[in-house]
Design an enzyme around this catalytic site. Structure first.
Site, PDB file in Angstrom:
ATOM      1  N   ARG A  46       0.842  -1.194   0.000  1.00 15.53           N
ATOM      2  CA  ARG A  46       0.000   0.000   0.000  1.00 15.53           C
ATOM      3  C   ARG A  46       0.881   1.251   0.000  1.00 15.53           C
ATOM      4  O   ARG A  46       2.035   1.216   0.437  1.00 15.53           O
ATOM      5  CB  ARG A  46      -0.891   0.026   1.251  1.00 15.53           C
ATOM      6  CG  ARG A  46      -1.864  -1.123   1.349  1.00 15.53           C
ATOM      7  CD  ARG A  46      -2.630  -1.067   2.666  1.00 15.53           C
ATOM      8  NE  ARG A  46      -3.571  -2.177   2.788  1.00 15.53           N
ATOM      9  CZ  ARG A  46      -3.272  -3.343   3.358  1.00 15.53           C
ATOM     10  NH1 ARG A  46      -2.060  -3.545   3.868  1.00 15.53           N
ATOM     11  NH2 ARG A  46      -4.175  -4.305   3.431  1.00 15.53           N
TER      12      ARG A  46
ATOM     13  N   LYS B 123      -2.241  -2.077   7.802  1.00 14.43           N
ATOM     14  CA  LYS B 123      -3.694  -2.004   7.998  1.00 14.43           C
ATOM     15  C   LYS B 123      -4.198  -3.229   8.768  1.00 14.43           C
ATOM     16  O   LYS B 123      -5.201  -3.161   9.473  1.00 14.43           O
ATOM     17  CB  LYS B 123      -4.370  -1.910   6.630  1.00 14.43           C
ATOM     18  CG  LYS B 123      -5.843  -1.619   6.660  1.00 14.43           C
ATOM     19  CD  LYS B 123      -6.371  -1.499   5.248  1.00 14.43           C
ATOM     20  CE  LYS B 123      -7.873  -1.306   5.224  1.00 14.43           C
ATOM     21  NZ  LYS B 123      -8.387  -1.224   3.845  1.00 14.43           N
TER      22      LYS B 123
ATOM     23  N   HIS C  12      -3.918   3.590  -5.586  1.00 16.12           N
ATOM     24  CA  HIS C  12      -4.209   2.278  -4.992  1.00 16.12           C
ATOM     25  C   HIS C  12      -4.389   1.195  -6.060  1.00 16.12           C
ATOM     26  O   HIS C  12      -4.227   0.005  -5.763  1.00 16.12           O
ATOM     27  CB  HIS C  12      -5.457   2.370  -4.116  1.00 16.12           C
ATOM     28  CG  HIS C  12      -5.622   1.186  -3.207  1.00 16.12           C
ATOM     29  ND1 HIS C  12      -4.767   0.915  -2.160  1.00 16.12           N
ATOM     30  CD2 HIS C  12      -6.546   0.187  -3.202  1.00 16.12           C
ATOM     31  CE1 HIS C  12      -5.154  -0.190  -1.546  1.00 16.12           C
ATOM     32  NE2 HIS C  12      -6.229  -0.646  -2.157  1.00 16.12           N
TER      33      HIS C  12
ATOM     34  N   ARG D  10      -1.663  -1.344  -6.405  1.00 13.77           N
ATOM     35  CA  ARG D  10      -1.656  -2.538  -5.540  1.00 13.77           C
ATOM     36  C   ARG D  10      -2.321  -3.705  -6.267  1.00 13.77           C
ATOM     37  O   ARG D  10      -1.865  -4.839  -6.178  1.00 13.77           O
ATOM     38  CB  ARG D  10      -2.367  -2.227  -4.225  1.00 13.77           C
ATOM     39  CG  ARG D  10      -2.434  -3.403  -3.239  1.00 13.77           C
ATOM     40  CD  ARG D  10      -2.736  -2.879  -1.849  1.00 13.77           C
ATOM     41  NE  ARG D  10      -3.312  -3.844  -0.946  1.00 13.77           N
ATOM     42  CZ  ARG D  10      -2.623  -4.715  -0.225  1.00 13.77           C
ATOM     43  NH1 ARG D  10      -1.311  -4.771  -0.357  1.00 13.77           N
ATOM     44  NH2 ARG D  10      -3.229  -5.536   0.611  1.00 13.77           N
TER      45      ARG D  10
ATOM     46  N   HIS E  46      -3.390 -10.267   3.107  1.00 13.92           N
ATOM     47  CA  HIS E  46      -4.814 -10.596   3.105  1.00 13.92           C
ATOM     48  C   HIS E  46      -5.055 -11.896   3.877  1.00 13.92           C
ATOM     49  O   HIS E  46      -4.546 -12.943   3.505  1.00 13.92           O
ATOM     50  CB  HIS E  46      -5.327 -10.769   1.669  1.00 13.92           C
ATOM     51  CG  HIS E  46      -5.499  -9.480   0.940  1.00 13.92           C
ATOM     52  ND1 HIS E  46      -4.614  -9.038  -0.011  1.00 13.92           N
ATOM     53  CD2 HIS E  46      -6.454  -8.523   1.042  1.00 13.92           C
ATOM     54  CE1 HIS E  46      -5.009  -7.862  -0.478  1.00 13.92           C
ATOM     55  NE2 HIS E  46      -6.116  -7.531   0.147  1.00 13.92           N
TER      56      HIS E  46
ATOM     57  N   TYR F  24      -8.494  -7.990  -5.620  1.00 13.92           N
ATOM     58  CA  TYR F  24      -7.295  -7.317  -6.116  1.00 13.92           C
ATOM     59  C   TYR F  24      -6.681  -8.040  -7.310  1.00 13.92           C
ATOM     60  O   TYR F  24      -5.933  -7.464  -8.070  1.00 13.92           O
ATOM     61  CB  TYR F  24      -6.239  -7.224  -5.004  1.00 13.92           C
ATOM     62  CG  TYR F  24      -6.519  -6.126  -4.020  1.00 13.92           C
ATOM     63  CD1 TYR F  24      -6.031  -4.850  -4.216  1.00 13.92           C
ATOM     64  CD2 TYR F  24      -7.284  -6.366  -2.887  1.00 13.92           C
ATOM     65  CE1 TYR F  24      -6.296  -3.829  -3.312  1.00 13.92           C
ATOM     66  CE2 TYR F  24      -7.549  -5.361  -1.972  1.00 13.92           C
ATOM     67  CZ  TYR F  24      -7.052  -4.099  -2.197  1.00 13.92           C
ATOM     68  OH  TYR F  24      -7.317  -3.097  -1.307  1.00 13.92           O
TER      69      TYR F  24
END
Length: 201
Positions: free
Chosen positions: A77, A100, A154, A157, A179, A188
């Site tokens: 990120r 995150k 973003h 990513r 993840h 993604y």
């Protein structure tokens, strides 16, 4: 958000007997983004950011270019990239203590190491000296100058995740991207099925 507030008021504070939002139908989630960066768009963005492979990085907009390329290379990120410190670069691994989700280690390709080395000398402790706000502003300015529409930082990513998916298995990919939920990872991952058909023969 309202439901969470009322639920806290009901469960923890005992202010309510019932959550008034319980029977309210929530709006459906918007479709997941599928935007990827084309090589031509990337070339134009790097030009707008004054990035030259043969020259040292000295300007803030050049740091934005390196951050963008690192995101594509590692699927990290923006905030994770901009907060990198030299102490957290351990050989060909970037240790991310604050993310995150949970702390993780991200493997660095030879290209990623090469990009990071371009930042040597900018600061003793931090790899990047550009702030998140400046990065966003400079990226938007570069997009306008390059004529690139509908792209966010973003999205890099997603591009990085999709490129890594061709090199590693799904569990390793999830570890790299951070993840815990494979379903979330799938939002993604975008791939060209024609290329997949070529790979399977």
């Amino acid at each position: 958000l309202l439901s969470a507030i009322f639920e806290t008021a009901r469960r923890e504070w005992k202010w309510l007997h019932e959550n008034p939002m319980r029977d309210v139908r929530r709006p459906s989630s918007p479709p997941a983004r599928t935007r990827r960066i084309s090589e031509d768009e990337l070339r134009r963005l790097l030009l707008a950011l004054q990035f030259d492979e043969a020259r040292p990085v000295t300007l803030k907009n050049q740091q934005v270019a390196v951050a963008l390329l690192l995101a594509i290379e590692t699927a990290m990120r923006q905030g994770e990239i901009l907060s990198l410190t030299w102490a957290n670069i351990r050989g060909r691994v970037a240790h991310l203590p604050k993310t995150k989700t949970i702390p993780r280690d991200v493997p660095l390709s030879s290209r990623a190491v090469q990009l990071l080395e371009k930042l040597r000398g900018l600061d003793k402790s931090r790899c990047f000296t550009v702030s998140s706000g400046s990065c966003d502003a400079l990226f938007r300015k570069a997009k306008a100058a390059a004529g690139v529409v509908g792209l966010t930082f973003h999205d890099s990513r997603r591009e990085g995740t999709s490129r890594l998916a061709a090199k590693v298995d799904v569990l390793t990919l999830a570890r790299i991207t951070g993840h815990a939920d494979i379903n979330e990872l799938m939002t993604y991952y975008q791939t060209d099925m024609a290329a997949v058909a070529d790979r399977i023969g």
